[in-house]
Enzyme design. Structure first.
Site, PDB file in Angstrom:
ATOM      1  N   ASP A 115      48.630  41.737  40.555  1.00 51.02           N
ATOM      2  CA  ASP A 115      49.206  41.329  41.839  1.00 51.02           C
ATOM      3  C   ASP A 115      48.978  42.378  42.920  1.00 51.02           C
ATOM      4  O   ASP A 115      49.775  42.513  43.838  1.00 51.02           O
ATOM      5  CB  ASP A 115      50.707  41.033  41.697  1.00 51.02           C
ATOM      6  CG  ASP A 115      51.479  42.197  41.095  1.00 51.02           C
ATOM      7  OD1 ASP A 115      50.862  43.231  40.774  1.00 51.02           O
ATOM      8  OD2 ASP A 115      52.704  42.070  40.962  1.00 51.02           O
ATOM      9  N   LYS A 166      63.516  55.018  41.462  1.00 48.93           N
ATOM     10  CA  LYS A 166      63.864  54.905  42.889  1.00 48.93           C
ATOM     11  C   LYS A 166      64.961  55.896  43.249  1.00 48.93           C
ATOM     12  O   LYS A 166      65.901  56.077  42.475  1.00 48.93           O
ATOM     13  CB  LYS A 166      64.443  53.500  43.157  1.00 48.93           C
ATOM     14  CG  LYS A 166      63.430  52.414  43.163  1.00 48.93           C
ATOM     15  CD  LYS A 166      64.110  51.090  43.469  1.00 48.93           C
ATOM     16  CE  LYS A 166      63.244  49.964  42.967  1.00 48.93           C
ATOM     17  NZ  LYS A 166      63.822  48.655  43.101  1.00 48.93           N
ATOM     18  N   ASP A 224      50.972  45.383  47.354  1.00 49.40           N
ATOM     19  CA  ASP A 224      51.527  44.680  46.196  1.00 49.40           C
ATOM     20  C   ASP A 224      52.016  43.331  46.725  1.00 49.40           C
ATOM     21  O   ASP A 224      52.927  43.296  47.562  1.00 49.40           O
ATOM     22  CB  ASP A 224      52.675  45.525  45.637  1.00 49.40           C
ATOM     23  CG  ASP A 224      53.477  44.802  44.571  1.00 49.40           C
ATOM     24  OD1 ASP A 224      53.345  43.577  44.436  1.00 49.40           O
ATOM     25  OD2 ASP A 224      54.259  45.481  43.877  1.00 49.40           O
TER      26      ASP A 224
HETATM   27  P1  GTP Z   1      58.671  39.580  39.607  1.00 53.61           P
HETATM   28  O1  GTP Z   1      59.341  38.714  38.568  1.00 53.61           O
HETATM   29  O2  GTP Z   1      58.745  38.958  40.964  1.00 53.61           O
HETATM   30  O3  GTP Z   1      59.152  41.005  39.590  1.00 53.61           O
HETATM   31  O4  GTP Z   1      57.089  39.643  39.298  1.00 53.61           O
HETATM   32  P2  GTP Z   1      56.313  39.958  37.935  1.00 53.61           P
HETATM   33  O5  GTP Z   1      56.854  39.125  36.848  1.00 53.61           O
HETATM   34  O6  GTP Z   1      54.851  39.786  38.221  1.00 53.61           O
HETATM   35  O7  GTP Z   1      56.657  41.470  37.631  1.00 53.61           O
HETATM   36  P3  GTP Z   1      55.961  42.783  38.195  1.00 53.61           P
HETATM   37  O8  GTP Z   1      55.556  42.570  39.610  1.00 53.61           O
HETATM   38  O9  GTP Z   1      56.834  43.935  37.906  1.00 53.61           O
HETATM   39  O10 GTP Z   1      54.680  42.896  37.241  1.00 53.61           O
HETATM   40  C1  GTP Z   1      53.581  43.715  37.514  1.00 53.61           C
HETATM   41  C2  GTP Z   1      52.378  43.140  36.795  1.00 53.61           C
HETATM   42  O11 GTP Z   1      52.588  43.153  35.379  1.00 53.61           O
HETATM   43  C3  GTP Z   1      52.100  41.699  37.179  1.00 53.61           C
HETATM   44  O12 GTP Z   1      50.718  41.540  37.245  1.00 53.61           O
HETATM   45  C4  GTP Z   1      52.706  40.893  36.018  1.00 53.61           C
HETATM   46  O13 GTP Z   1      52.002  39.680  35.804  1.00 53.61           O
HETATM   47  C5  GTP Z   1      52.522  41.826  34.854  1.00 53.61           C
HETATM   48  N1  GTP Z   1      53.583  41.736  33.851  1.00 53.61           N
HETATM   49  C6  GTP Z   1      54.899  42.040  34.020  1.00 53.61           C
HETATM   50  N2  GTP Z   1      55.569  41.858  32.873  1.00 53.61           N
HETATM   51  C7  GTP Z   1      54.664  41.446  31.953  1.00 53.61           C
HETATM   52  C8  GTP Z   1      54.743  41.087  30.559  1.00 53.61           C
HETATM   53  O14 GTP Z   1      55.808  41.120  29.930  1.00 53.61           O
HETATM   54  N3  GTP Z   1      53.582  40.703  29.942  1.00 53.61           N
HETATM   55  C9  GTP Z   1      52.385  40.650  30.611  1.00 53.61           C
HETATM   56  N4  GTP Z   1      51.305  40.241  29.935  1.00 53.61           N
HETATM   57  N5  GTP Z   1      52.276  40.967  31.922  1.00 53.61           N
HETATM   58  C10 GTP Z   1      53.400  41.365  32.573  1.00 53.61           C
END
Ligand code: GTP
Length: 361
Positions: A115, A166, A224
């Protein structure tokens, strides 16, 4: 600069909760961004920097990734998929996906959050990692206000000295930019089959153990796209050419019209707006810096600024949207004014609003 045939792990298993309702049906990395699925921009860039094989670490709506990217051959990549039945967090996902890597333990592996839009030089990051023999090399970016993020201080030699949560008064403006180079053997030390966070567990414990964790700091474009405001900004920046992307499906400019889009010559469409396939913008409407999804309608005299209008949604005559997300098939009746952060769920119908406040006249 280009690294020879690098393997990458792409983290795309998150639920994207901050981007609901857009992510109720579509995972965040597949949301149409400047006319193509978000990941197309990241994958094209990774390929340009030497990546040839990508392991997608999927979980939420995993099958949709295969439907969109298949085996990757259209992009000149080999893509394979590793799916977690329950999400394993960022570290657990990297460990799980590593089972599909083909490179030996002493190789560098690129790991990308799915992302992030970034203009940084991936090959230079890999080059620094290899030349210094680091365990992990993190891309760091500078933000004006680091108090919303964890911050990552480094020593004069670029060594990361801490991974801080943070805090009100961060010790540095440098933050983790979500793109890592791991020594493959280091990934193999992450515990298997359990939830692990690289940010909260893996990186702090590597630093604690005295491993060489390096920062690759730069000041290129970085965003981001995890929130609606950032998502719309990212799409607009790509359309405007503020960040070059080999995946942009047209020349950079004030707007991007997808196939079958119809924009009245008496409408004003600016600020990096994308008008989706078969979408319509009628006479007198004004759309700035927004993402209009396929088959939606912005009717005459409506104003849409820094907003997302979902697939098949309708914004009726005279309605005003600023920093709003309208879900798929929703209908915004005439005269409504929706502001900062409002999210309309898919299929919701807001009736005509005839109330006028004295300040409006
Ligand atoms: P929010 O729920 O809005 O916080 O978004 P998110 O679920 O994408 O979480 P975050 O932005 O913290 O994740 C950063 C990156 O890691 C993103 O590209 C997510 O798709 C990925 N990510 C987060 N958690 C996991 C997980 O448990 N498994 C995998 N495969 N990818 C994850």
């Amino acid at each position: 600069m280009r690294s020879p045939d690098l393997e990458a792990i792409l983290l795309v298993g998150g639920q994207g909760t901050r981007l609901r309702p857009l992510t109720l049906r579509t995972p965040k990395p597949l949301l149409p961004t400047a006319g193509v699925p978000f990941l197309a921009h990241q994958l094209a860039k990774a390929r340009a920097h030497g990546v040839r094989r990508v392991v997608f670490a999927t979980s939420y709506r995993a099958s949709m990734f295969t439907e969109v990217f298949g085996d990757g051959s259209d992009l000149g990549l080999e893509i394979v998929y590793m799916t977690e039945e329950t999400p394993l967090g960022t570290g657990g996902a990297i460990r799980n996906a590593a089972a599909a890597l083909t490179c030996p333990p002493e190789s560098p592996v690129l790991v990308l959050n799915g992302d992030i839009l970034s203009g940084h030089d991936i090959a230079a990051q890999v080059g620094l990692h290899v030349s210094r023999g680091a365990a992990v090399t993190l891309h760091l970016t500078e933000v004006a206000d680091a108090s919303r993020f964890g911050c990552v201080p480094t020593g004069a030699d670029g060594r990361v000295t801490a991974f801080l949560e943070k805090m009100a008064n961060p010790v540095t403006n440098r933050i983790n930019a979500g793109c890592y180079v791991f020594q493959r053997s280091v990934i193999d030390t992450i515990p298997a089959g359990q939830v692990v966070s690289v940010e909260r567990e893996t990186f702090p414990s590597l630093i604690e153990a005295g491993e060489l964790v390096l920062g690759f700091a730069d000041s290129s474009y970085w965003l981001d796209v995890g929130t609606p405001a950032a998502f719309v900004q990212g799409s607009a920046d790509l359309v405007l050419g503020r960040l070059d992307s080999p995946a942009l499906p047209g020349p950079a400019g004030e707007f991007l019209l997808m196939d079958g889009a119809v924009v009245s010559p008496e409408a004003k469409v600016t600020g990096g707006t994308v008008v989706g396939r078969r979408a319509t913008v009628e006479a007198g409407a004004s759309v700035r810096g927004s993402v209009l999804a396929d088959d939606c309608v912005v009717a005459s005299g409506a104003t849409v600024v820094d907003s997302v209008v979902g697939t098949g949604a309708r914004v009726a005559a005279g309605a005003v949207l600023r920093q709003v997300v309208v879900g798929d098939e929703a209908q915004i009746g005439p005269g409504n004014e929706l502001m900062s952060g409002v999210r309309v769920w898919p299929g919701v119908r807001l009736p005509e609003c005839s109330v006028r406040f004295s300040s409006d006249v």
